[in-house]
Design a protein around this motif. Structure first.
Motif: not given
Length: 565
Positions: A165, A221-222, A265, A269, A310-311, A315, A362, A366
């Motif tokens: 990330e 990604l976000l 993301l 989510i 997800f978190s 990746y 990330i 979140l």
């Protein structure tokens, strides 16, 4: 001595207010600068304030960074301080003198409601740092633990090695970021109102670079513009439904692939949670157990499984995506990547306080946006929610480079009768204590309690003794290994009464719709006054409802007399 200034910026007054409205957790700590003396509140000893500054700067630096606000009560109420300026400067400078190696942090004095607060913003340090004379503190949830230096460095080395990330995507520009999506999403954080690119910088999602900002994988990604496969071929989630408890192949194949989520993301989510909710069935068995319609799994538990997938997934693995499988008896959430050392499956099963982030950039976003729980809180609460619903505890497994969470929808017991379950639910006991009374109404041992509730011998003994002291249980007739605890006479009688009376009453009312005192006497061979006494008890407990008076009185089913489905 000059206090260092990290890349982060000062908080505005509005941002501070929003921060104080939050709860303490992985990234936030509040500390009061007053203590209670014999004559009322007095200033906290300056040495203690300096010690706290050192401890929390080091703890946040050793974990994923965070903010320490001094002059605030635990509930976020600002109370300020009464130190002179030189004392404040000593507090701000204390980590420079005692934290080794020297770590960067930003300080700020900000007044709110006439109270001055002292603020430390601490970024994540590249190596483990220690407080001289006090070891290596480490932030886990809303606590600080002491960890060995090598354990903290192992976490940091793992992140540098697999921290996909954090890497800059050379070919990406700010035009590849959906700034409208990012701005809307980041409105949920305390930085509401700041320019979106500035906020992305505060979170380390974009980095300063001559000419144009550098874009990290975390940012793409976000908030990357779709299609997301341009940045990661398997960053999404797939749902499957199995007709049965096991997967069958060939002519008897029973697997249906449902929706596939391939979004950034910031959207993925919540879209995954929406789609999963459509697959969570309503359980007749749990309806009987609790006398209300309930989903197969507690909402927090299954949502946490998806959010964590997800978190915390790896990746770096671009060959697999997250999969969520719905079986008749369970739900499985599978994600690429095994737990980051030193976190182990055993620690998760034991609900141990532990924390290691594969994707801290990330996770921070979140958590600040309220999408996920603070680190260290989610798994213990999953256990609590499953336990409170009398379901089996969450199961964790790791094999073949994959992490799996399993939630089962079958109760840990079927129970002797829904009426006894209702009676136990009304007792002022913990979930663990209620579980044992429903699972073993005829008596149980310390070992039974331990096995059912996954606690050690001492905790089982304390909780059982609590029920003895409350008059729920009788002391065992014989002590030592294998001692059996049984219901106290009043509860034993209540259970027997419910078991003898309610099934007969349900059957009678299903045929006739009502009954009189004479009917009750005939059903149970009682005198008029004996029948009247029991009828009044059943009315008081909500099983029957009286209509009319004296000889014309009739009884119909009350709200508690719910026929089993």
């Amino acid at each position: 001595m000059t206090v260092p200034r990290a890349l982060c910026q000062d908080f505005s007054l509005d941002e501070l207010r929003r921060l104080l409205a939050r709860e303490e957790g992985q990234f936030i700590e509040f500390k009061s600068l007053s203590e209670q003396g014999m004559d009322g509140p007095r200033p906290l000893d300056r040495r203690k304030a300096r010690d706290w500054a050192c401890e929390y700067v080091a703890a946040f630096a050793n974990a994923d960074g965070g903010t320490l606000i001094m002059g605030v009560e635990d509930d976020g109420s600002p109370t300020g301080h009464s130190y002179p300026d030189e004392a404040v400067e000593e507090i701000f400078a204390a980590p420079l003198r005692r934290v080794r190696p020297e770590t960067d942090y930003r300080t700020q004095r900000l007044t709110i409601e006439g109270k001055e607060l002292l603020i430390f913003q601490v970024p994540m340090a590249p190596e483990a740092v220690m407080v001289e004379g006090d070891g290596f503190p480490y932030r886990v949830g809303d606590h600080v633990l002491k960890e060995p230096q090598e354990v903290i460095n192992e976490r940091k080395q793992n992140y540098r090695r697999v921290g996909w990330e954090q890497r800059v995507r050379a070919e990406a520009t700010i035009a590849d970021v959906d700034l409208e999506m990012a701005a809307k999403f980041l409105e949920r954080t305390i930085y509401k109102g700041r320019p979106v690119e500035e906020t992305l910088g505060r979170y380390g999602l974009v980095l300063p670079r001559a000419g144009a900002p550098a874009i990290t994988n975390a940012c793409l990604l976000l908030f990357g513009r779709t299609p997301l496969v341009r940045w990661h071929p398997r960053a999404g989630l797939r749902f499957f439904r199995v007709a049965g408890k096991e997967i069958q192949r060939g002519a008897t194949r029973n697997v249906t692939q449902l929706e596939r989520v391939e979004l950034p993301l910031a959207s993925a989510i919540e879209e995954s949670i929406r789609l999963a909710r459509d697959q969570i069935r309503r359980s007749e068995r749990l309806h009987d157990l609790f006398f209300r319609e309930m989903p197969e799994y507690p909402e927090f538990a299954w949502q946490e499984a998806i959010v964590n997938a997800f978190s915390h997934r790896d990746y770096e693995d671009q060959a697999r995506e997250i999969e969520v499988w719905f079986f008749d008896d369970r739900m499985e959430a599978k994600s690429p990547g095994e737990p980051i050392p030193p976190v182990t499956i055993a620690q998760l099963r034991e609900r141990a306080a532990t924390h290691a982030s594969r994707n801290p950039l990330i996770v921070r976003v979140l958590a600040d946006a309220g999408i996920m729980r603070e680190e260290g809180e989610g798994v213990p609460r999953m256990f609590e929610e499953m336990e409170g619903s009398f379901l089996r505890f969450p199961e964790f497994a790791s094999e073949g480079g994959e992490f799996k969470v399993t939630l089962r929808n079958e109760p840990v017991f079927l129970g002797p009768s829904p009426d006894w379950q209702r009676r136990v639910q009304d007792l002022e006991l913990s979930s663990s204590q209620k579980r044992i009374l429903i699972a073993h109404p005829d008596g149980f041992s310390n070992e039974d309690y331990r096995t059912l509730n996954q606690v050690d011998r001492d905790q089982a003994y304390r909780e059982i003794q609590g029920m003895v002291e409350e008059g729920i249980l009788l002391p065992p007739e014989a002590h030592g290994r294998g001692a059996i605890y049984r219901l106290a006479p009043n509860l034993h009688e209540a259970r027997a009464f419910l078991a003898k009376r309610l099934p007969v009453l349900r059957a009678h009312l299903a045929r006739t719709g009502s009954l009189k005192n004479a009917d009750y006497r005939s059903l149970f061979d009682l005198t008029r006054f004996g029948a009247l006494r029991e009828l009044r008890r059943l009315v008081s407990d909500g099983y029957l409802k009286a209509e009319g008076e004296r000889r014309g009185a009739r009884y119909v089913a009350g709200p508690a007399l719910v026929p089993p489905k």
